[in-house]
Write a protein that holds these residues in place. Sequence first.
Motif, PDB file in Angstrom:
ATOM      1  N   LYS B 268       0.871  -1.162   0.000  1.00 56.86           N
ATOM      2  CA  LYS B 268       0.000   0.000   0.000  1.00 56.86           C
ATOM      3  C   LYS B 268       0.917   1.223   0.000  1.00 56.86           C
ATOM      4  O   LYS B 268       1.910   1.253   0.696  1.00 56.86           O
ATOM      5  CB  LYS B 268      -0.824  -0.049   1.280  1.00 56.86           C
ATOM      6  N   THR B 269       0.584   2.211  -0.792  1.00 61.94           N
ATOM      7  CA  THR B 269       1.396   3.416  -0.790  1.00 61.94           C
ATOM      8  C   THR B 269       0.733   4.470   0.071  1.00 61.94           C
ATOM      9  O   THR B 269      -0.445   4.355   0.397  1.00 61.94           O
ATOM     10  CB  THR B 269       1.550   3.991  -2.207  1.00 61.94           C
ATOM     11  N   GLY B 270       1.479   5.476   0.412  1.00 63.28           N
ATOM     12  CA  GLY B 270       0.922   6.588   1.173  1.00 63.28           C
ATOM     13  C   GLY B 270       0.487   7.686   0.231  1.00 63.28           C
ATOM     14  O   GLY B 270       0.778   8.854   0.462  1.00 63.28           O
ATOM     15  N   ASN B 271      -0.197   7.332  -0.834  1.00 59.81           N
ATOM     16  CA  ASN B 271      -0.505   8.333  -1.853  1.00 59.81           C
ATOM     17  C   ASN B 271      -1.986   8.671  -1.954  1.00 59.81           C
ATOM     18  O   ASN B 271      -2.432   9.209  -2.949  1.00 59.81           O
ATOM     19  CB  ASN B 271       0.022   7.867  -3.217  1.00 59.81           C
ATOM     20  N   GLY B 272      -2.729   8.337  -0.906  1.00 58.69           N
ATOM     21  CA  GLY B 272      -4.107   8.784  -0.854  1.00 58.69           C
ATOM     22  C   GLY B 272      -5.074   7.894  -1.596  1.00 58.69           C
ATOM     23  O   GLY B 272      -4.689   6.923  -2.241  1.00 58.69           O
ATOM     24  N   PRO B 273      -6.389   8.231  -1.485  1.00 61.36           N
ATOM     25  CA  PRO B 273      -7.408   7.396  -2.104  1.00 61.36           C
ATOM     26  C   PRO B 273      -7.214   7.349  -3.618  1.00 61.36           C
ATOM     27  O   PRO B 273      -6.863   8.344  -4.242  1.00 61.36           O
ATOM     28  CB  PRO B 273      -8.724   8.081  -1.738  1.00 61.36           C
ATOM     29  N   GLY B 274      -7.465   6.196  -4.181  1.00 59.79           N
ATOM     30  CA  GLY B 274      -7.261   6.053  -5.620  1.00 59.79           C
ATOM     31  C   GLY B 274      -5.801   5.879  -5.963  1.00 59.79           C
ATOM     32  O   GLY B 274      -5.454   5.730  -7.119  1.00 59.79           O
ATOM     33  N   GLY B 275      -4.947   5.932  -4.971  1.00 57.37           N
ATOM     34  CA  GLY B 275      -3.524   5.771  -5.217  1.00 57.37           C
ATOM     35  C   GLY B 275      -3.190   4.312  -5.483  1.00 57.37           C
ATOM     36  O   GLY B 275      -4.027   3.426  -5.368  1.00 57.37           O
ATOM     37  N   THR B 276      -1.954   4.115  -5.839  1.00 60.00           N
ATOM     38  CA  THR B 276      -1.509   2.803  -6.254  1.00 60.00           C
ATOM     39  C   THR B 276      -1.437   1.817  -5.106  1.00 60.00           C
ATOM     40  O   THR B 276      -1.069   2.182  -3.997  1.00 60.00           O
ATOM     41  CB  THR B 276      -0.108   2.942  -6.866  1.00 60.00           C
ATOM     42  N   THR B 277      -1.789   0.591  -5.390  1.00 54.60           N
ATOM     43  CA  THR B 277      -1.451  -0.501  -4.503  1.00 54.60           C
ATOM     44  C   THR B 277      -0.647  -1.492  -5.323  1.00 54.60           C
ATOM     45  O   THR B 277      -1.076  -1.898  -6.400  1.00 54.60           O
ATOM     46  CB  THR B 277      -2.712  -1.169  -3.938  1.00 54.60           C
ATOM     47  N   GLY B 278       0.486  -1.822  -4.806  1.00 56.70           N
ATOM     48  CA  GLY B 278       1.330  -2.760  -5.531  1.00 56.70           C
ATOM     49  C   GLY B 278       1.090  -4.162  -4.997  1.00 56.70           C
ATOM     50  O   GLY B 278       0.602  -4.346  -3.889  1.00 56.70           O
ATOM     51  N   ILE B 279       1.401  -5.125  -5.785  1.00 57.42           N
ATOM     52  CA  ILE B 279       1.265  -6.505  -5.335  1.00 57.42           C
ATOM     53  C   ILE B 279       2.489  -7.262  -5.820  1.00 57.42           C
ATOM     54  O   ILE B 279       2.814  -7.241  -7.004  1.00 57.42           O
ATOM     55  CB  ILE B 279      -0.081  -7.100  -5.819  1.00 57.42           C
ATOM     56  N   LEU B 280       3.198  -7.810  -4.879  1.00 55.04           N
ATOM     57  CA  LEU B 280       4.397  -8.557  -5.239  1.00 55.04           C
ATOM     58  C   LEU B 280       4.166 -10.012  -4.890  1.00 55.04           C
ATOM     59  O   LEU B 280       3.866 -10.341  -3.742  1.00 55.04           O
ATOM     60  CB  LEU B 280       5.622  -8.047  -4.475  1.00 55.04           C
ATOM     61  N   ILE B 281       4.272 -10.870  -5.869  1.00 52.47           N
ATOM     62  CA  ILE B 281       4.096 -12.293  -5.638  1.00 52.47           C
ATOM     63  C   ILE B 281       5.474 -12.930  -5.556  1.00 52.47           C
ATOM     64  O   ILE B 281       6.292 -12.760  -6.448  1.00 52.47           O
ATOM     65  CB  ILE B 281       3.267 -12.915  -6.778  1.00 52.47           C
ATOM     66  N   ARG B 282       5.698 -13.602  -4.476  1.00 56.07           N
ATOM     67  CA  ARG B 282       7.026 -14.195  -4.228  1.00 56.07           C
ATOM     68  C   ARG B 282       8.112 -13.157  -4.456  1.00 56.07           C
ATOM     69  O   ARG B 282       9.090 -13.404  -5.146  1.00 56.07           O
ATOM     70  CB  ARG B 282       7.243 -15.433  -5.089  1.00 56.07           C
TER      71      ARG B 282
END
Lengths: 577, 1143
Positions: B268-282
């Motif tokens: 989760k980024t600290g970039n506010g609503p609608g901001g990016t969420t990253g997902i790292l698999i392994r």
Amino acid sequence: MKIQMKNTIVALVCLMTFTFSCTDDFIDLQKNPNAFTPENVTPSFLLADVISASVLDPGMHERITQLINDVFAQYYANEGFSTQTGVTNDEWISSYYASYHSRFIANLSEGIRLGRASAAAGKPLNETQIARIWKVWVFSRATDMWGDIPYFGAADGSGENPIYDDQQDIYTDMLKELREAVDSLSTDNPAQINGQDYVYFDDIDKWKKFGNSLRLRLAMRISEADPVLAKSEAESAIAAGVIASADDNCNITRTASFGWGFAYPYTFYYGWGALHMSRSMENLLTGLGGQDIAVDTTGMIVDDAGFDLPAIEHILDPKANKFRLGVPSVVDPRGPIYFSPAVGAEEVKVATAAGDTVIVDTRNRWIGVPAGLSTGSASLAEHVYTNVSIMGPSMSADPERALEILTYHELCFLMAEAAQRGWNAGGTAKDWYEAGITASMTHHGVDAATTAAYIASSEGNTYGTTVAFDNDSGDFHDGAAVDDKMSKIITQKYLALFPDGGWEAWADHRRLHLPILIPMAQPDGRYTDRTGGPDAFVKRVTYPSTEEINNSEFYNAAVSSQGPDLETTNVWWDTNN
Amino acid sequence: MKLKFINTITMFTKYSIYGLIFQALFLNMVLANTGRAQKNVSVREVKVKLNSNDLTVNDIFNQIEEKSDFRFAIDRADLESELKQVVDIDAGENAVSDILLQVSKDSKTKFRQINNNITVSRLNLEDTEGITTVKQERTVSGVVTDEDNQGIPGVNVILKGTTNGSVTDNDGNYVISLPEQGGTLLFSFIGMTTQEVVVGARSVINIMLMQDATQMDEIIVSSLGIERDKKSLGYFAQEIKGDKIVAARETNFLNNLSGRVAGVDIQKTGNGPGGTTGILIRGGGGFLSGSPGKNQPLFVVDGIPIDNYQTATSTNEYGATDNGNGAQHINPDDIETMTILKGPEAAALYGSRGMTGVVLITTKKGTQGKGLGVKYSGSFTFESPLVMPDMQNEYAQGANGVYDAISTGSWGPQITGQTVTDWTGSDNPLTADPDDLANFLQTGTNFTNSIDVTGGTEKATFRLGYTNLDSKGLIPNSTLKRNMITLRSTAKLTERFKADAKISYNNEKVVNRPETSGSINNIFSRYQTRPRNVQFNHLDPWMAADGTMILWSPISFNGLRNPYWITNEDSNEDNTDRIFSMVKLDYIFAPWLKAFARYGSDFRSAQREDTKAYGVFDPGSGSRNNGSNYFAQNTRSTETNIDFLVTASKTFGDLNIAFNIGGNSRHNTFFQTLGNTGLLDLPGVYNLSYGSFNRPASIKSESRVRSLYGFANFGFKDYLFLDLTYRNDWSSNLNEDVWSFSYPSASLSFVLSEAVSLPNIISFAKVRGATSQGASDLDPYQLSPTYAISRGFLNVISTTGPSILFDPKIRPEFVTSNEFGFDLKLLNNRIGIEWAAYTKNITDQILDLPVPGATGYAFKKVNAGEVESKGFELMISGSPVQTSEFQWNIMINYATNETKLIELVPGVERLLLQSDESSRAIRIVADEGELLGNIYGRDYQRDDNGSIVVDAAGIPLKAGDKNTLMGNTQQDFNMGFINDFTYRGINFGFLIDWKQGGQFYSQSMAFMHSNGTAQGTVSYREGGLLVEGVTEDGATNTNTINAQQYWNAVAGAEPIVSEFMYDATSIRLREAYISYTLPQSLVSGTPFNNVSVGITARNLWLIKSEVPGVDPETSFSISNARGWENGAFPSTKVYGFNINLGF
């Protein structure tokens, strides 16, 4: 039925196999629709970008020009970064090193190659010669900072990694390049298209004068390391025709209207709260020329004797460890133009040498700050930016101000030095010296009467250096005469070249140990010489640390040839130890 | 290449050897197992060979179960002692009835055969023989159905408290005899929730059994959307149901995955609503360079890849708006299930883009023959800050303890209510307000309304889903609105021909996204350094009568903005339309041969505007348009995929074979036009035509990738499964010589529990292993140099050559993955354990390798380097309490991952992953032989003994360089702890998310300390701070300094990084919910057939964090700059309620 189905399947699979593995359209897809291939490019497109970019956008200008060259020349001090204690910042250097090569040199070289290819087809181009001149200017700034650099093989289009060349070879070649390029410039050659020349607007004569003047500057740079070549190149350049008036100045237009990167760069740092007058600058300006300070001093404290501060400043500074308020009564007419009095505050707490705390009103304080304060000392009330003089608004707040590359007043001082050295400069040292001062005063709008009185004045500055060429105060500072002819010439050159001449001012100080600058008060430990000798000052900047990693073989060769990769190692033309 | 292949084989062999050992050990038993195709026969007709004399009852039961189709229905707890009883019996073949008679005799038990089930109970005194007849007084009959109203055969129906039971027939019908007084019937069936029904006076009882959520659903959607029996998979695939994602919503649904899947790290980024969420698999891929988001997985919805475009990766410490990531336009309400393909299998069949994992989403569709169903769900949540900056409220603006109205620091006097002439020029009392920021922010709201209409006949189904999200941010005047509509229908055109079509339209409009990091429009970073006595409400009004911005520090017009100016005058807005479409045609040629063809597209059209208003006064030049600009951008992006798959499957005895051949043709286009005005000429109108510099720009790109693949599945006797795949890609982004490339995979699954007899405690056991390769191309137009020609400065034509030296022969990069693991289910499926260990190596990476500047280039494109990721994943699920009234389910996910740079290029040992361009504080690098993400920064200047060196005044000095290792960004482990309780209609649950380890640098804290606003700067204001250290000549420091001197020296723009490095460990209550489903008795008589209400909360409690005032989860980028926080938007807690209505 069964056979029919089988056939259908076979046909379908074949069709799909073909469709899903076809590559017929791939070559067309690989053509980039957003950009041109090299065949579409003419040299002047590349030149136009490099000329503007190489005077540096505000980000790089701040790091390379202001925080390195200007700070080492002590035009400013207490800028809040490591360079104030004589430590170069690797990231600034790295980003400059990379873009100087990949944007400036690579594109100029490419332009020269394209220009020559086109000349071979029967069209000699002036832009090829201009690119050669500009390339020398860019290279000269680089070699003056680092010393040995990759030169002959740099960015030659091969993508191969070149060796570092000796600075002496570089200088010899740069002088040759300038001569050849100027010789090849001709009004008979086709002009650049579309008014691409925004420096001299296709005035080839002025380009020739600039090329020759740059040759004179570079010849003078090697005056101590190779006096013979220096003299012959200087005289040859002068004979070929140099800048003859302010009309011939090489200026690069700056303007706010094209956004980031094109406004006069110092206007940005003004907004960031920097550009504090150094104590050296204050000392050089104060008292010089006998002219009353050109500000309304009503209600101000004038010539404050001050009270004692804890002893952290350099002992060679005549004004060390004194807390002073107000303004000096007598100051060089350009002083208050260059630097405005402090914004200050009504109540500022200052710790005294006696251990007390005094509350003072720091408004209108026209005062410089010592070079080389440690971070902690720099944050003391007497040194913070609100309480010292900062750059004046005619420079710091004029985004349309042109950036000066080489001016008539610089040329005058180069001529004065040449004449003083006994070289043929087509006039006496005194004439050129006074012409230089007059050109500088005119440039800053100082009236003729004040200028005349200034030139005639035998009133000295903080050290005793005076203006009148034939006057000698007989004063000494740190064991050296302060009012000899060369001291006068270089002191005036130092002052006249402000603000865009920090590169020259630092180079002159390395070359001649002139004008008098106060050594850094609390420099980094690598400065073992804490007296006023040349070794107490920054001699060069370090190579980018990436070179040691990416290019270790050639880097190590350069270090073993030139000396340790430190700020205290001399470059070839700096024979001053 | 050859070497790599050999390595692959070696790795594969290594992992599969365990499998072979198991096989060898149990082969005898497997072969000894006789056929099982018995129909219901009598115990008297079946003979079983016992393998020893004098077995216990338990052993006998096991052997009978193993060697026949009979199953014992037994209450093991009740008959514990009986089961241990040794039976006097001889080895050899006996009729089951004879065996049981002997057992009955010796252990005092009795039996009753119902079809193949044999119920066991204690022999009572009145019983005279092993099989008795219960006295029949009345009978009850009925039908037991599943959720689809289909009868379930083989359900046990038992009268509670007795051994009296029955079993349903093939249509789900049962009849049971009961005593006159009736009693309670227990209906039980594996995989279904056991139900109890009080008989009362009824003689017909029809009942519907529900799927038991605690039982792992055995069918899982695997690669290419093919539903597979989970036991046949040779790799670890984890599935999430759609309802878990919408139970406690966030605006970016990816946040709802946090802690739910082992090995999936949500950033989760600290970039506010609608901001990016990253997902790292392994751990992502470990790609060192390339396009932003290359380490993010591929999203595939109903077989169609969705562009998860990234915007946060381009943000840096200077800040920008974060326009989110593309995957958040998938409507979570549409999601039926999500399968996370973590490793080899994903790469094998999705090619290049699946190398970092695939998030496979299957959306809902209507159900055949169910008629019309309407559901409504609403979610109303509120959002407020969870972690706020830790500010001091004791000292005012100024320096050295003296008030100064123009100072940008908070080093002034102690606030005692004194009156000063402040920045406005008037006399006011000095105050500081701890709630300053909280009062400025508003409570965010997120209202989601969702309607779901489904219908279906025997021939066709449809589903129409609509979701509206209306969200108001914490910052005034910031909103996010989404409308998402999906229509899906399926049709059975003939018995052989099926069609499935779907279209989704999503619109997102976001107004005033917060700016991030070091942007001067970042309200939080400016608040963090603003003098404590200059409060938000002092800055309202924000505009003077002449239209200029009012600023508390007029000389800082270049670096500061009035926050109300930001929220009211400056603005940004973006409007994104996305259309996802899919058409799939299935044709059954013969029972053994079928095929489908599919077309899918992802279309995006987006507009963006950004306005920096006219009116900022520059006192130097006197201009009022400082920093003004209007930016507008239009983007059109498409991806279309056409694919087909032909499947042929056949069973030969015990061997089941399926061959598949498929192809895919992908076409991407991108077109963007954009323009900036430069400084505005006049206030009020924001139009690209007005401004100092308004030259438009456009960017276009197009690429195609075509692929063919084949895969084969072999299944032997339902316990040994082998999958082989092979794929060839042709990419237009590569040179002709290398644009065709291929890669294989293999996976093996061995279901021990099917193959051999295992102790009773183990209900299911499987070992699995997989190995695969994947390959990836590069972005378009990276083969030969080009020049961008522009008319910029002074209108001259200018150009600059490329700074990257391209290699026209650049080859694809390869990923080799290996995985080994096992699945276990214990105690009648009450405990499930899944474990996987993996390695993933990326070799021949397409790197932008920094080259010495003197070459004329900054980078060279090369194939080089190797990065290895390895780790393991563990998922434990359990049902500690499982009664008909109360169920308690637990799930624990645990995963580790280490991503290490094995080698770079000869002679190069370090690659910069992310630097701070302004060269202030830190560098994040990959060092050869070490974990990716080493953070380097500036330390104190230290002497040879490591003591801090201070200057003459006693102030610590900084080291000249910034090459001190400060930590590493990689986490030690991630853990999710899920608890779910159901009591009658009440469902309660919570999720604890634990991220252990990893370091991060808080630039906010550095700036807050240098400006004197941090709580940590309160001590030693009056001096007395003695830094433990030595002076430059080696003497022990004796000079004391004050807090301002200290923090000015160590904090700020070029800080001592070690002072502001923190452990990123966090444990948080990620989610909690309680919901109540109204009982049918209350619902009947209303228009609804199903009503549930609930309360949900997310991110409610940061149980553990090492960092005061900063949430460790708030990096500004999901790129390699994770581990670096600057002016983050406060992390928020979300709480609210939801309601679900079914009509």
